[in-house]
Design an enzyme around this catalytic site. Structure first.
Site, PDB file in Angstrom:
ATOM      1  N   TYR A  84      40.385  10.216  -4.243  1.00  0.00           N
ATOM      2  CA  TYR A  84      40.057   8.863  -3.500  1.00  0.00           C
ATOM      3  C   TYR A  84      41.273   7.979  -2.645  1.00  0.00           C
ATOM      4  O   TYR A  84      42.177   7.172  -3.173  1.00  0.00           O
ATOM      5  CB  TYR A  84      38.848   8.429  -3.523  1.00  0.00           C
ATOM      6  CG  TYR A  84      38.054   9.180  -4.533  1.00  0.00           C
ATOM      7  CD1 TYR A  84      37.073   9.750  -3.967  1.00  0.00           C
ATOM      8  CD2 TYR A  84      38.453   9.487  -6.224  1.00  0.00           C
ATOM      9  CE1 TYR A  84      36.350  11.045  -4.752  1.00  0.00           C
ATOM     10  CE2 TYR A  84      37.175   9.907  -6.745  1.00  0.00           C
ATOM     11  CZ  TYR A  84      36.487  10.840  -6.546  1.00  0.00           C
ATOM     12  OH  TYR A  84      35.341  11.804  -6.648  1.00  0.00           O
ATOM     13  N   ARG A 103      36.391  15.761  -4.167  1.00  0.00           N
ATOM     14  CA  ARG A 103      35.894  16.020  -5.340  1.00  0.00           C
ATOM     15  C   ARG A 103      35.361  16.952  -6.142  1.00  0.00           C
ATOM     16  O   ARG A 103      34.378  17.422  -4.649  1.00  0.00           O
ATOM     17  CB  ARG A 103      34.847  14.347  -6.266  1.00  0.00           C
ATOM     18  CG  ARG A 103      34.029  14.914  -7.378  1.00  0.00           C
ATOM     19  CD  ARG A 103      32.839  13.696  -7.504  1.00  0.00           C
ATOM     20  NE  ARG A 103      31.661  13.153  -7.238  1.00  0.00           N
ATOM     21  CZ  ARG A 103      32.555  12.134  -5.995  1.00  0.00           C
ATOM     22  NH1 ARG A 103      32.968  11.337  -6.016  1.00  0.00           N
ATOM     23  NH2 ARG A 103      31.305  11.960  -5.431  1.00  0.00           N
ATOM     24  N   ASP A 133      23.759  19.355  -9.857  1.00  0.00           N
ATOM     25  CA  ASP A 133      24.762  18.336  -9.796  1.00  0.00           C
ATOM     26  C   ASP A 133      26.234  18.925  -8.778  1.00  0.00           C
ATOM     27  O   ASP A 133      26.823  19.387 -10.328  1.00  0.00           O
ATOM     28  CB  ASP A 133      25.332  16.890 -10.424  1.00  0.00           C
ATOM     29  CG  ASP A 133      25.551  16.011 -10.152  1.00  0.00           C
ATOM     30  OD1 ASP A 133      25.753  16.507  -9.014  1.00  0.00           O
ATOM     31  OD2 ASP A 133      26.399  15.042 -11.168  1.00  0.00           O
ATOM     32  N   HIS A 176      29.970   6.506  -4.336  1.00  0.00           N
ATOM     33  CA  HIS A 176      28.786   6.914  -4.640  1.00  0.00           C
ATOM     34  C   HIS A 176      28.088   6.647  -2.939  1.00  0.00           C
ATOM     35  O   HIS A 176      27.318   5.046  -2.633  1.00  0.00           O
ATOM     36  CB  HIS A 176      27.777   6.187  -5.851  1.00  0.00           C
ATOM     37  CG  HIS A 176      27.456   7.470  -6.862  1.00  0.00           C
ATOM     38  ND1 HIS A 176      27.153   6.992  -8.116  1.00  0.00           N
ATOM     39  CD2 HIS A 176      28.307   8.158  -7.458  1.00  0.00           C
ATOM     40  CE1 HIS A 176      27.227   8.001  -8.711  1.00  0.00           C
ATOM     41  NE2 HIS A 176      27.810   8.706  -8.148  1.00  0.00           N
ATOM     42  N   ASP A 196       0.515  -1.718  -0.303  1.00  0.00           N
ATOM     43  CA  ASP A 196       0.112  -0.097  -0.248  1.00  0.00           C
ATOM     44  C   ASP A 196       0.814   0.893   0.220  1.00  0.00           C
ATOM     45  O   ASP A 196       0.226   2.067   0.374  1.00  0.00           O
ATOM     46  CB  ASP A 196      -0.566  -0.163   1.146  1.00  0.00           C
ATOM     47  CG  ASP A 196      -2.396  -1.038   1.494  1.00  0.00           C
ATOM     48  OD1 ASP A 196      -2.466  -1.157   0.548  1.00  0.00           O
ATOM     49  OD2 ASP A 196      -3.043  -1.069   1.771  1.00  0.00           O
ATOM     50  N   HIS A 240      22.249  12.585 -15.128  1.00  0.00           N
ATOM     51  CA  HIS A 240      23.139  12.238 -16.104  1.00  0.00           C
ATOM     52  C   HIS A 240      22.463  11.557 -17.191  1.00  0.00           C
ATOM     53  O   HIS A 240      21.437  10.630 -17.875  1.00  0.00           O
ATOM     54  CB  HIS A 240      23.658  10.230 -15.784  1.00  0.00           C
ATOM     55  CG  HIS A 240      24.594  10.132 -14.891  1.00  0.00           C
ATOM     56  ND1 HIS A 240      25.608   9.375 -14.878  1.00  0.00           N
ATOM     57  CD2 HIS A 240      25.206  11.339 -14.078  1.00  0.00           C
ATOM     58  CE1 HIS A 240      26.412   9.611 -13.697  1.00  0.00           C
ATOM     59  NE2 HIS A 240      25.966  10.612 -12.856  1.00  0.00           N
ATOM     60  N   HIS A 257      36.858   8.100 -12.186  1.00  0.00           N
ATOM     61  CA  HIS A 257      35.793   8.246 -12.704  1.00  0.00           C
ATOM     62  C   HIS A 257      35.695   8.933 -14.130  1.00  0.00           C
ATOM     63  O   HIS A 257      36.686   9.469 -13.765  1.00  0.00           O
ATOM     64  CB  HIS A 257      35.115   7.762 -11.346  1.00  0.00           C
ATOM     65  CG  HIS A 257      34.989   9.960 -11.151  1.00  0.00           C
ATOM     66  ND1 HIS A 257      34.872  10.767 -11.540  1.00  0.00           N
ATOM     67  CD2 HIS A 257      35.790   9.801  -9.959  1.00  0.00           C
ATOM     68  CE1 HIS A 257      35.094  11.583 -10.422  1.00  0.00           C
ATOM     69  NE2 HIS A 257      35.823  11.280  -8.823  1.00  0.00           N
ATOM     70  N   GLU A 285      32.938  19.462  -8.313  1.00  0.00           N
ATOM     71  CA  GLU A 285      32.602  19.454  -9.135  1.00  0.00           C
ATOM     72  C   GLU A 285      31.369  20.533  -9.358  1.00  0.00           C
ATOM     73  O   GLU A 285      30.194  21.082  -8.507  1.00  0.00           O
ATOM     74  CB  GLU A 285      30.992  18.370  -9.257  1.00  0.00           C
ATOM     75  CG  GLU A 285      30.321  18.069 -10.559  1.00  0.00           C
ATOM     76  CD  GLU A 285      29.019  17.010  -9.759  1.00  0.00           C
ATOM     77  OE1 GLU A 285      28.732  16.333  -8.974  1.00  0.00           O
ATOM     78  OE2 GLU A 285      28.717  16.744 -10.888  1.00  0.00           O
ATOM     79  N   GLU A 300      34.598  17.336 -13.176  1.00  0.00           N
ATOM     80  CA  GLU A 300      34.137  16.425 -11.343  1.00  0.00           C
ATOM     81  C   GLU A 300      34.873  15.854 -11.193  1.00  0.00           C
ATOM     82  O   GLU A 300      34.773  14.703 -11.143  1.00  0.00           O
ATOM     83  CB  GLU A 300      32.852  16.153 -11.535  1.00  0.00           C
ATOM     84  CG  GLU A 300      32.685  15.391 -12.212  1.00  0.00           C
ATOM     85  CD  GLU A 300      31.192  14.363 -11.840  1.00  0.00           C
ATOM     86  OE1 GLU A 300      30.741  14.062 -10.318  1.00  0.00           O
ATOM     87  OE2 GLU A 300      29.871  14.135 -12.504  1.00  0.00           O
ATOM     88  N   ASP A 332      27.955  15.656  -2.742  1.00  0.00           N
ATOM     89  CA  ASP A 332      27.296  15.103  -4.229  1.00  0.00           C
ATOM     90  C   ASP A 332      25.971  15.651  -3.824  1.00  0.00           C
ATOM     91  O   ASP A 332      25.626  13.962  -3.599  1.00  0.00           O
ATOM     92  CB  ASP A 332      28.523  14.280  -4.692  1.00  0.00           C
ATOM     93  CG  ASP A 332      28.151  14.017  -6.084  1.00  0.00           C
ATOM     94  OD1 ASP A 332      26.912  14.724  -6.516  1.00  0.00           O
ATOM     95  OD2 ASP A 332      28.873  13.319  -6.319  1.00  0.00           O
ATOM     96  N   HIS A 370      29.934  13.985 -17.235  1.00  0.00           N
ATOM     97  CA  HIS A 370      28.780  13.838 -18.057  1.00  0.00           C
ATOM     98  C   HIS A 370      27.057  14.818 -18.352  1.00  0.00           C
ATOM     99  O   HIS A 370      27.620  15.819 -17.365  1.00  0.00           O
ATOM    100  CB  HIS A 370      28.335  12.849 -16.904  1.00  0.00           C
ATOM    101  CG  HIS A 370      27.360  13.601 -15.771  1.00  0.00           C
ATOM    102  ND1 HIS A 370      26.105  14.192 -15.568  1.00  0.00           N
ATOM    103  CD2 HIS A 370      28.085  13.611 -14.470  1.00  0.00           C
ATOM    104  CE1 HIS A 370      25.923  14.509 -14.152  1.00  0.00           C
ATOM    105  NE2 HIS A 370      26.931  14.025 -13.605  1.00  0.00           N
TER     106      HIS A 370
HETATM  107  N1  GLY Z   1      26.032  12.940  -8.912  1.00  0.00           N
HETATM  108  C1  GLY Z   1      26.269  11.928  -8.947  1.00  0.00           C
HETATM  109  C2  GLY Z   1      26.995  11.466 -11.111  1.00  0.00           C
HETATM  110  O1  GLY Z   1      27.941  12.125 -11.169  1.00  0.00           O
HETATM  111  O2  GLY Z   1      27.686  10.598 -10.288  1.00  0.00           O
HETATM  112 MN    MN Z   2      27.896  14.408 -11.490  1.00  0.00          MN
END
Ligand code: GLY
Ligand code: MN
Length: 459
Positions: A410, A427, A292, A264, A64, A382, A371, A429, A406, A281, A375
Site C-alpha cells: 500500500y 492486496r 474471504d 479496512h 424498533d 477471522h 498487516h 488474497e 493475503e 476484499d 488468518h
Molecule cells: N477480509 C478482511 C480481513 O481479512 O481482515
Molecule cells: Mn482476510
C-alpha cells in the site's frame, strides 16, 4: 414443558441424508452437528465438566429496528440452530446408554409474535435435532440450571456475547451451593475442533468461495463502465444475493485510488478515476461459512507500468507464501516468506534501500506492508484459533485447516517516494486448505494474474 424424543430423533437421523448438501441454502446435515456434540461431550466427560452454550443476543440498531440477526458461531457449530433465544446444555454421564446428555432450551410458540414474523422454530422443533435428549421452554432455563450443573467439577460456558444472559446466569449460580467450582470459556476448547474442517465444512467454504469468485468476476467486467465505489460494491453484493448467499461474511471493502491504501476502508462514495486501482476484499457467507477473497484491479481494465510492477511483486510474494502451506509447517511460515519476497522486491524497485535481511530485522517493510499474511477461515472470517497455541508458539499446520494468504503493498501519498507510485494499494488474497500432502487453493479459479484480469476486463 418438556419433551423427550430419542426415538423420533433416531428416525429423523435415518431418514435424513447429508448427500445433497447444496441443493439449497440451509440444507444442513444434522448428523454432522450431532457428531460435533458427541466429540465435545467426550471431552467434557474427561474434564468432569458440563457445558452451557447460549445463542447470540438480538441487538437493537435504533428505535424498533433490530440489526439483522446472526447466530453465535460456537452455538451454531454445536447445533446448526439459527434462531435466537436458545441454550444448549451438555451434561456428560458415564455408564448407561440411556442418559440425558444434550438438553435444548428454545422459545415456546407465540402466536401474537408470529403475526409479525411468520412461523418460528420453537422448542418442539429442537426435539428433531438428532441426539437431543430433552427440550424445554427457554423461559424455564433458570428453574433447571441448579440441577443440571450439580456435581460437576467444571462448568464450560459460552454466553454467546449475551451480557444480559451472562449476568442472570452468574446471579443464579451464585445462589447455588452445588455449582461447579471451576468455570472455563467454551471457546478455548471449541477452537481446537473448529480449526480442523470436516468434509462438509470444506464443501460449505468452497460454495461460499464459488459465489464470491463468480460475483467478483462479473463485477470485474463491469468496472470500466462504472463511476463510483458503491456501484462496484452493489454489483458484488448483488452477485452474492443472486447466488443464494444468506449474508456477507464481513462488510465489503471496496476502495479505489487513495482508498485502496486503507486496509479496512469503510467508505463507498469514492469516484472511480481511470488509471486508478480498485481493491476489493469481500466474502459471501454460505450456511454460516465465509469466503474471504481480495483482488485489486485497474479501474480502466489495464494496469499501468507501476501498478503492474507492484501487482506482480505482491503476486510473487503470495505464490511463494502459498507454496509453504503444508502439514508440519508453522502458521507463520507463509508470512515470513511473503515478507522476504516483498522486501527484496521493494529494494529492487527502489522503494526501500538497504540490505533485505537488515530491513526485515528492522521491520522496515511495514511502511508498505503493515498487516499479517494469514488468518484462519471458517464460521468466522477471522476464525477461531488465533496465531499461537496454548504454549505461545505459532500453530503447526495440519490437514483440514483453512487459512487465507493475503500479502499486500500500500503506497499512499504520505509515503516519501516518487509520486508515480502513489495511491497504489494491492492486496491479493486466496483461501487455502491444508491437505495431507500439501495444500489446495480453494479459490484457484478466480482470475488473479495480470493477463487473466486484463482479459476478463476487456470490453
Ligand atoms: N477480509 C478482511 C480481513 O481479512 O481482515
Ligand atoms: Mn482476510
Amino acid at each position: 414443558m418438556i419433551l423427550r424424543l430419542k426415538l423420533l430423533s433416531l428416525m429423523f437421523l435415518v431418514l435424513s441424508t447429508s448427500g445433497m448438501a447444496y441443493s439449497k441454502p440451509g440444507d444442513l446435515p444434522q448428523d454432522e452437528f450431532e457428531r460435533r456434540r458427541e466429540i465435545f461431550i467426550s471431552e467434557l466427560r474427561e474434564l468432569n465438566a458440563c457445558a452451557i452454550i447460549h445463542s447470540a443476543p438480538e441487538q437493537m440498531r435504533n428505535h424498533d429496528v433490530e440489526y439483522p440477526y446472526r447466530q453465535d458461531s460456537d452455538f451454531f457449530y454445536l447445533t446448526g440452530w439459527s434462531p435466537k433465544h436458545a441454550i444448549l446444555v451438555l451434561t456428560p454421564k458415564s455408564g448407561s446408554h440411556d442418559t440425558i446428555e444434550a438438553i435444548f432450551f428454545a422459545p415456546e410458540r407465540d402466536i401474537k409474535r408470529e403475526v409479525w414474523t411468520g412461523p418460528e422454530k420453537i422448542f418442539t422443533d429442537a426435539m428433531l435435532l438428532p441426539g437431543i435428549d430433552l427440550a424445554f421452554s427457554y423461559d424455564d432455563f433458570f428453574d433447571h440450571l441448579g440441577k443440571l450443573v450439580k456435581g460437576y467439577e467444571r462448568l464450560v460456558v459460552s454466553y454467546g456475547n449475551d451480557s444480559q444472559f451472562e449476568e442472570a446466569c452468574i446471579r443464579s449460580l451464585a445462589k447455588s451451593y452445588e455449582r461447579p467450582p471451576i468455570t472455563q470459556e467454551a471457546t478455548s476448547l471449541l477452537k481446537a475442533h473448529r480449526m480442523i474442517k470436516s468434509d462438509w465444512e470444506i464443501q460449505a467454504l468452497e460454495h461460499a468461495i464459488k459465489i464470491t469468485g463468480e460475483s467478483l468476476e462479473a463485477a470485474f467486467k463491469k468496472i470500466p463502465t462504472l463511476n463510483f465505489e458503491y456501484e462496484v460494491q452493489a454489483e458484488i453484493e448483488y452477485g452474492f444475493k443472486k447466488r443464494g448467499a444468506q449474508r456477507l461474511g464481513f462488510p465489503s471493502i471496496v476502495g479505489a485510488g487513495k482508498n485502496s491504501c486503507y486496509l479496512h476502508y469503510t467508505g463507498s462514495q469514492g469516484a472511480l478515476t481511470p488509471g486508478d486501482i480498485i481493491l476489493m476484499d469481500v466474502g459471501a457467507e454460505w450456511d454460516y461459512y465465509s469466503a474471504d477473497i481480495s483482488r485489486s484491479v485497474p479501474t480502466s481494465g489495464k494496469f499501468s507500468a507501476e501498478q503492474a510492477l507492484i501487482y506482480q511483486l505482491v503476486l510473487d510474494a503470495q505464490s511463494a507464501a502459498i507454496a509453504t502451506v503444508k502439514p508440519g509447517a508453522s502458521f507463520r511460515k507463509p508470512h515470513h516468506t511473503a515478507v522476504q519476497v516483498l522486501t527484496e522486491g521493494l529494494v529492487k524497485l527502489g522503494l526501500l534501500s538497504g540490505e533485505p535481511e537488515e530491513l526485515i530485522k528492522e521491520k522496515k517493510y511495514r511502511k508498505f506492508f503493515m498487516h499479517g499474511t494469514s488468518h484462519w477461515l471458517g464460521l468466522d472470517v477471522h476464525d477461531a484459533g488465533g496465531r499461537y497455541d496454548a504454549s505461545g508458539t505459532p500453530y503447526i499446520l495440519k490437514a483440514g485447516m483453512v487459512l487465507t494468504v493475503e500479502p499486500g503493498i500500500y503506497i499512499s501519498q504520505a509515503d516519501d517516494v516518487d509520486p508515480k507510485w502513489w495511491n497504489i494499494g494491492i492486496r491479493i488474497e486466496d483461501d487455502v486448505l491444508v491437505t495431507e500432502k500439501g495444500h489446495r487453493v480453494l479459490s484457484a479459479s478466480i482470475p488473479k494474474t495480470i493477463a487473466q484480469i486484463e482479459a476478463v476486463m476487456q470490453p
